[in-house]
Design an enzyme around this catalytic site. Structure first.
Site, PDB file in Angstrom:
ATOM      1  N   ASP A  45     -10.183   3.518   3.998  1.00 21.39           N
ATOM      2  CA  ASP A  45     -10.249   2.070   3.794  1.00 21.39           C
ATOM      3  C   ASP A  45     -11.683   1.560   4.013  1.00 21.39           C
ATOM      4  OD1 ASP A  45      -8.847  -0.295   3.115  1.00 21.39           O
ATOM      5  OD2 ASP A  45      -8.624  -0.870   5.208  1.00 21.39           O
TER       6      ASP A  45
ATOM      7  N   GLN B 181      -4.220  -1.815   9.547  1.00 25.77           N
ATOM      8  CA  GLN B 181      -4.140  -3.123   8.891  1.00 25.77           C
ATOM      9  C   GLN B 181      -4.854  -4.187   9.722  1.00 25.77           C
ATOM     10  OE1 GLN B 181      -2.978  -3.756   5.756  1.00 25.77           O
ATOM     11  NE2 GLN B 181      -3.647  -5.860   6.004  1.00 25.77           N
TER      12      GLN B 181
ATOM     13  N   LYS C 214       0.847  -1.205   0.000  1.00 26.14           N
ATOM     14  CA  LYS C 214       0.000   0.000   0.000  1.00 26.14           C
ATOM     15  C   LYS C 214       0.879   1.251   0.000  1.00 26.14           C
ATOM     16  CE  LYS C 214      -3.633  -2.737   2.043  1.00 26.14           C
ATOM     17  NZ  LYS C 214      -4.311  -3.260   3.227  1.00 26.14           N
TER      18      LYS C 214
END
Ligand code: NAP
Length: 279
Positions: free
Chosen positions: A121, A98, A54
């Site tokens: 996200d 994450q 990412k």
């Protein structure tokens, strides 16, 4: 029939060129540099690789990224404090926590502490609620990337029967909401679903998001279906068995090179959008 390959890798690459140009334009106009803060808790090697991928994508399009690494022993309170700090950092446009985090951490509480304006996200309950209501919100990155892929290949969704296998908060549920918003008729399956094979056999669009290698069998899937595989397991195996499928379905995502690159692309696209909007 030979299936159309829904090439997420190629699409992500061409979209990165557009993103790069858009970032340059933003900076030339005096806008702020899009910066994605990534938080990695613990030392899981796969998670570390995903975070690095990412960050690499951010660099390729001229965006900044800030890497926050926290030990596996991190408490919920410590992670909440870090997220709060990033929420209030004017340099940071988007926050990626994450998944998964170590089990002592209340992941939902941490996701829901991410400011909605920085939820690039698409993991917050608020963002999911807005999305489910058809209101503007950053979508969860994997289903958002899948929707971009389907749109690019002009896959008709309206009136089609889509089946989503998996109901996780970051994948199955938002995927179902997005397909519903696109006027598909949606069936959601999970570990307690009975007659999985019969249900899959009825679907025009099959989305595999169960996290189990080849759990969804090729012979369940009807001829001419659209096959989207979000899974990735060692050896390039997905959640859907592919034996003989290419010859009889109308489109499918390769594993790897289908959904994965589009997930990262959705994340960085939404980071740019957050930077443009400001907060
Ligand atoms: P997850 O949180 O483990 O959820 C798995 C879902 O599958 C659950 O809803 C579970 O049902 C369901 N399931 C498990 N066994 C089943 C069975 N036998 N029959 C029917 N449903 C079953 O996984 P996730 O995070 O959503 O990820 C799903 C897959 O997508 C994984 O392969 C993951 O690696 C992949 N993924 C890819 C990306 C990417 O960027 N490409 C990103 C995220 C995830 P219950 O709810 O009943 O337990």
């Amino acid at each position: 029939m030979s299936a159309l390959i829904l090439d997420g890798k190629a699409l992500a690459k061409s979209r990165e060129q557009q993103l790069h140009a858009a970032v340059e334009k933003l900076l030339a106009a005096g806008g702020r540099k899009p910066v994605l803060a990534t938080i990695l808790v613990g030392d899981d090697p796969s998670s570390a690789t995903y975070v690095q991928m990412k960050q690499n994508a951010c660099a390729r399009v001229g965006m900044g990224s800030a890497k926050i690494e926290m030990p596996a022993s991190t408490t919920t309170a410590e992670l909440l404090a870090k997220i709060d700090q990033l929420n209030n950092d004017p340099e940071v446009c988007g926050i990626l926590l994450q998944h998964p985090v170590p089990e002592q951490i209340n992941e939902r509480a941490c996701f829901d502490t991410i400011a909605i304006a920085k939820d690039v996200d698409g993991v917050t309950t608020q963002g999911y609620g807005l999305l489910a209501m058809g209101e503007p919100a950053f979508g969860s990155a994997t289903p958002a990337g899948i929707m971009t892929l389907l749109k690019h290949y002009q896959i008709e969704l309206s009136g089609k029967h889509a089946i989503v296998l998996g109901r996780s908060p970051i994948l199955g549920k938002p995927m179902a909401a997005m397909l519903l918003n696109a006027n598909a008729t949606v069936t959601i399956c999970h570990s307690r679903t009975e007659n999985l094979a019969e249900l899959v056999a009825q679907a025009d669009i099959v989305v595999g998001a169960v996290g189990k290698p080849e759990l969804i069998k090729a012979n369940w899937i009807k001829d001419g279906a659209i096959v989207i595989d979000a899974g990735y397991h060692e050896g390039g195996i997905g959640d859907i068995e592919k034996t003989g499928l290419e010859a009889r379905v109308s489109a499918l995502t390769p594993v790897p090179g289908g959904v994965g690159p589009m997930t990262i692309n959705a994340l960085i696209s939404q980071t740019l959008e957050a930077a443009k909007r400001g907060f």
